[in-house]
Design a protein around this motif. Structure first.
Motif, PDB file in Angstrom:
ATOM      1  N   SER A 150     -40.281 -36.029  30.469  1.00  0.00           N
ATOM      2  CA  SER A 150     -40.193 -35.416  31.793  1.00  0.00           C
ATOM      3  C   SER A 150     -38.713 -35.233  32.120  1.00  0.00           C
ATOM      4  O   SER A 150     -38.006 -36.212  32.394  1.00  0.00           O
ATOM      5  N   SER A 198     -47.072 -33.919  31.464  1.00  0.00           N
ATOM      6  CA  SER A 198     -45.998 -33.519  32.369  1.00  0.00           C
ATOM      7  C   SER A 198     -46.362 -32.219  33.070  1.00  0.00           C
ATOM      8  O   SER A 198     -47.000 -31.336  32.479  1.00  0.00           O
ATOM      9  N   GLY A 221     -41.642 -29.975  35.643  1.00  0.00           N
ATOM     10  CA  GLY A 221     -40.920 -31.215  35.397  1.00  0.00           C
ATOM     11  C   GLY A 221     -40.831 -32.139  36.583  1.00  0.00           C
ATOM     12  O   GLY A 221     -40.075 -33.110  36.559  1.00  0.00           O
ATOM     13  N   VAL A 255     -45.928 -36.152  36.511  1.00  0.00           N
ATOM     14  CA  VAL A 255     -46.924 -36.234  35.451  1.00  0.00           C
ATOM     15  C   VAL A 255     -48.317 -36.400  36.053  1.00  0.00           C
ATOM     16  O   VAL A 255     -48.476 -36.891  37.175  1.00  0.00           O
TER      17      VAL A 255
END
Length: 602
Positions: A186, A239, A243, A246
């Motif tokens: 991530s 993810s 970004g 999650v």
């Protein structure tokens, strides 16, 4: 009364002392077992330390395994397979070998690199593009050959793909030793969630979250606000495309019920772990997600990967219904997609490939029709199928009337088209697909999903696979077989006698054919069974069951003839029974419960 109360207190204290001694004894045994495994791991590492140069060897497909890691190379058209486990009925094997699969050439290369991580399974591996490409590996577990002792890793390794070198990263603050956890990339962090740790004394499941910075090479434990998932392992962790966080879905955990009986739970809830704020002042929060669409039925041991356009992929798995000493297991080979942005589940529907013969035939008809004169084109089109003709009529007062007329096609042509449709339906019904399985490895490269290995069970027997399938996620037409495997060729060791093993093999082969999707063989087998059944009904004599030997006890008779009654029960299940549902009792249930962490918790 006073004396009696004093005696009761003494009994309670005595019981507490006995329990404390037992706990202390178990703790010492657990510690001793872990030390024994650590010594065994050290021996393997000493053998690996003798490797001084990188050796790459062309090889056949890797041996059957599950709970390994399959990753897509960031720069090359390759897949990377590392580690895993194999169980042959008596002995457990762990691996730390490294393989590269060339997608274009459909070839395998084994890469022996000095100083590799110790042998393990149920670990996590993540590929990052920086520094010429890196493969990061964290955690996992090692098991003794008898499968009764476990050592859980908490080490972090990186494979530098540009230089073919392994490196162990020793950073403080790492998560505790565990397996069955999940790890994803991530932004510039590796996020680790959940997992479990089991010893001879107890087991524990986690729901903590750790972050490893790829810039500073440091660990930090996150403290998100809100209510997150309960402790679990073997969940789906993906993810978000932007970004910012999650997604956590599903998972498996066990709790101790009455009389220290362990009860497994398959989770089907979903959560979002979101990042807010700047990099130096990040704040994390949990929130529950209520997805729409057609959600997968509860299962564990499913394979997961991330497809194009921000879609998470879930394949196969197993759902076990535990009841005392009995287990009923359903294995799956279906594929579900989750659209992260739309928060929607939907099952994957394969289109199948249309027969080229039919395409050419239609093209030829259209081409021939275009070469005819105008009037004959209309007549030919009318003969070939329904045609809509539009006529305009102008009345005396200038009004324009439009009349539509549909000319039906000839009956012969309609029957021909129906036959072609039936042929097409037959071709679509014969689609190739992976057999039902759990704990397989999955990865996506260039918009294609690759599925490798895994396992399924038939009765008391476990089959571990090394086949390889590919599915184009853009076309969604059909699975392509890249590596084939016949599970019947796999050796299986158990405690039954040779004669009973032969009987088991016959039953297992029949059920393997059912699981492999060989419909023609199943139909032929069904016809033969019906004929045999009718012949048996016509026979005057009844089938003779195994006789009781002189002086034989009931328990001994049941043990000796168990496979006969199991085979007889299978024959009488009837057409209503599920092909992929097998009830397991007694010894097989003990085996499955004992090895439940291997099958479900990953």
């Amino acid at each position: 009364m006073g004396k009696k109360g004093k005696k009761d207190q003494q009994k309670v204290k005595g019981a507490e002392k006995t329990a404390a001694k037992m706990d202390k004894k178990i703790s010492k045994r657990s510690k001793r077992e872990e030390e024994d495994l650590a010594a065994l791991i050290a021996e393997f590492q000493s053998l690996d330390a003798k490797k001084t140069t990188v050796v790459e060897t062309a090889c056949p497909p890797p041996s059957p395994r599950l709970n390994a890691s399959l990753s897509a190379h960031p720069d090359r058209d390759e897949l990377i397979l590392f580690g895993g486990e194999f169980f042959n009925g008596k002995k457990t094997y762990l691996y730390n070998d490294l393989f590269f699969y060339n997608i274009k050439k459909n070839t395998w290369v084994k890469s022996d690199i000095p100083n590799p991580p110790p042998r393990r399974c149920a670990h996590q591996a993540v590929v990052v593009p920086q520094a010429g490409g890196q493969l990061w590996v964290f955690g996992g577990e090692f098991a003794s050959p008898d499968g009764e002792q476990f050592y859980h890793y908490k080490d972090l390794w990186v494979l530098h793909l540009s230089t073919n070198t392994w490196e162990q990263i020793k950073a403080p603050g790492a998560p505790s030793g565990r397996s069955g956890h999940r790890m994803v990339l991530s932004k510039k962090q590796l996020l680790v969630f959940g997992g479990f740790h089991e010893s001879a004394r107890d087991f524990i499941y986690y729901n903590d979250v750790y972050a490893f910075s790829l810039d500073s090479f440091t660990w930090s434990r996150l403290s998100p606000s809100g209510t997150g998932p309960s402790p679990r392992s073997a969940c789906q962790m993906t993810s978000t495309p932007d970004g910012s966080g999650v997604i956590i879905y599903g998972g498996y955990s066990k709790v101790k019920a009455k009389k220290d009986v362990e009860k497994g739970t398959i989770h089907s809830d979903m959560f979002l772990l979101k990042r807010d704020g700047k990099e130096d002042q990040e704040k994390w929060s949990w929130s529950r997600v209520s997805p729409s669409g057609s959600k997968p039925n509860p299962r564990s041991g499913f394979s997961l990967a991330v497809g194009p356009t921000g879609r998470a992929l879930l394949f196969g798995g197993v759902c076990d219904e535990e009841e005392d000493e009995t287990l009923e297991g359903d294995f799956y080979n279906d594929l579900y997609l989750y659209d992260i942005m739309k928060k929607r589940w939907f099952p994957a529907q394969l289109k199948g490939c249309k027969p080229e013969k039919k395409k050419r035939r239609r093209g030829k008809k259209v081409e021939e029709l275009g070469q005819l004169p105008g009037e004959l084109q209309n007549e030919t089109a009318a003969a070939q199928g329904p045609v809509e003709i539009i006529k305009e009529i102008v009345t005396e007062d200038g009004t324009v009337m439009t009349i539509k007329e549909i000319l039906p096609g000839t009956q012969a042509e309609e029957e021909s088209e129906e036959e072609e449709d039936e042929e097409e339906d037959g071709a679509a019904a014969a689609l190739v697909e992976p057999c039902a399985r759990s704990s397989a490895m999955a990865a996506v490269k260039h918009g294609k999903l690759y599925l490798y290995g895994g396992m399924f069970e038939v009765g008391d027997r476990q089959f571990t696979l090394n086949d390889l399938y590919c599915l184009d996620l853009h076309k969604m037409d059909q699975w392509e077989v890249l590596v084939e495997m016949d599970p019947k060729t796999q050796e299986w060791l158990d405690d039954w006698s040779d004669s009973e093993e032969d009987d088991d093999d016959d039953d297992d082969e029949e059920e393997i054919e059912a699981k492999g999707g060989e419909e023609e063989k199943i139909e032929a087998k069904g016809d033969e069974e019906e004929e045999e059944k009718s012949e048996e009904e016509n026979d005057e004599g009844e089938e003779e069951h195994p006789p009781v030997q002189p002086g034989e006890a009931l328990e001994d008779f049941q043990t000796r003839t168990e496979q006969y009654w199991v085979s007889l029960a299978r024959d009488n299940l009837g057409p209503e029974a599920k092909d992929k549902k097998v009830q397991k009792t007694d010894s097989s249930a003990h085996l499955r419960v004992e090895r439940g962490r291997w099958i479900q918790s990953r």
